[in-house]
Design a protein around this motif. Sequence first.
Motif, PDB file in Angstrom:
ATOM      1  N   ASP A   1       0.844  -1.192   0.000  1.00  0.00           N
ATOM      2  CA  ASP A   1       0.000   0.000   0.000  1.00  0.00           C
ATOM      3  C   ASP A   1       0.877   1.240   0.000  1.00  0.00           C
ATOM      4  O   ASP A   1       1.917   1.272   0.648  1.00  0.00           O
TER       5      ASP A   1
ATOM      6  N   CYS B   1      -6.131   1.932  10.890  1.00  0.00           N
ATOM      7  CA  CYS B   1      -4.981   1.249  11.478  1.00  0.00           C
ATOM      8  C   CYS B   1      -4.608   1.935  12.799  1.00  0.00           C
ATOM      9  O   CYS B   1      -4.616   3.157  12.893  1.00  0.00           O
TER      10      CYS B   1
ATOM     11  N   THR C   1       1.317   8.209  13.425  1.00  0.00           N
ATOM     12  CA  THR C   1       2.204   8.478  12.293  1.00  0.00           C
ATOM     13  C   THR C   1       1.850   9.792  11.624  1.00  0.00           C
ATOM     14  O   THR C   1       2.730  10.597  11.305  1.00  0.00           O
ATOM     15  N   PHE C   2       0.547  10.051  11.430  1.00  0.00           N
ATOM     16  CA  PHE C   2       0.114  11.307  10.834  1.00  0.00           C
ATOM     17  C   PHE C   2       0.544  12.494  11.696  1.00  0.00           C
ATOM     18  O   PHE C   2       1.032  13.500  11.183  1.00  0.00           O
TER      19      PHE C   2
ATOM     20  N   SER D   1      -1.931   4.690  12.606  1.00  0.00           N
ATOM     21  CA  SER D   1      -2.105   5.746  11.606  1.00  0.00           C
ATOM     22  C   SER D   1      -2.141   7.141  12.208  1.00  0.00           C
ATOM     23  O   SER D   1      -1.484   8.057  11.712  1.00  0.00           O
ATOM     24  N   CYS D   2      -2.914   7.337  13.262  1.00  0.00           N
ATOM     25  CA  CYS D   2      -3.034   8.672  13.862  1.00  0.00           C
ATOM     26  C   CYS D   2      -1.699   9.164  14.404  1.00  0.00           C
ATOM     27  O   CYS D   2      -1.323  10.320  14.226  1.00  0.00           O
TER      28      CYS D   2
ATOM     29  N   CYS E   1      -0.468   4.133   0.911  1.00  0.00           N
ATOM     30  CA  CYS E   1      -1.018   5.004   1.948  1.00  0.00           C
ATOM     31  C   CYS E   1      -1.506   4.130   3.092  1.00  0.00           C
ATOM     32  O   CYS E   1      -1.848   2.970   2.907  1.00  0.00           O
ATOM     33  N   MET E   2      -1.500   4.709   4.269  1.00  0.00           N
ATOM     34  CA  MET E   2      -1.893   3.977   5.461  1.00  0.00           C
ATOM     35  C   MET E   2      -3.375   4.202   5.740  1.00  0.00           C
ATOM     36  O   MET E   2      -3.829   5.340   5.762  1.00  0.00           O
ATOM     37  N   PRO E   3      -4.150   3.134   5.929  1.00  0.00           N
ATOM     38  CA  PRO E   3      -5.570   3.333   6.227  1.00  0.00           C
ATOM     39  C   PRO E   3      -5.747   3.986   7.598  1.00  0.00           C
ATOM     40  O   PRO E   3      -5.044   3.658   8.549  1.00  0.00           O
ATOM     41  N   MET E   4      -6.681   4.929   7.691  1.00  0.00           N
ATOM     42  CA  MET E   4      -6.887   5.640   8.950  1.00  0.00           C
ATOM     43  C   MET E   4      -7.463   4.740  10.041  1.00  0.00           C
ATOM     44  O   MET E   4      -7.476   5.095  11.192  1.00  0.00           O
TER      45      MET E   4
END
Length: 86
Positions: free
Chosen positions: A5, A12, A18-19, A15-16, A7-10
């Motif tokens: 992938d 996951c 990392t964002f 994800s938060c 992009c990382m699915p939100m």
Amino acid sequence: MYFSDKCMPMGCSISCSTFETVSTFLEWAIKMRTGMNNIDHYLDQCKLLLDEFSCLCQELAIPVADVKNVGPVTCITYLGYEPDLT
């Protein structure tokens, strides 16, 4: 064959975090480039910051959805609606 992938699915769990890490880095990088310290994760202060942010993302190959970036305007469309704030 291998698939990955881009992009990382939100949904996951990481994800938060990392964002937030990437956002904090970009905030720091913009502060260093512009010398402005009153910058937040949301670049709504001026066109100069938005342009500098776009340039930085392009240099770092960070994808940005151009349709979601709006320069300084007096009326903005949100979720398909244009609220009348007068």
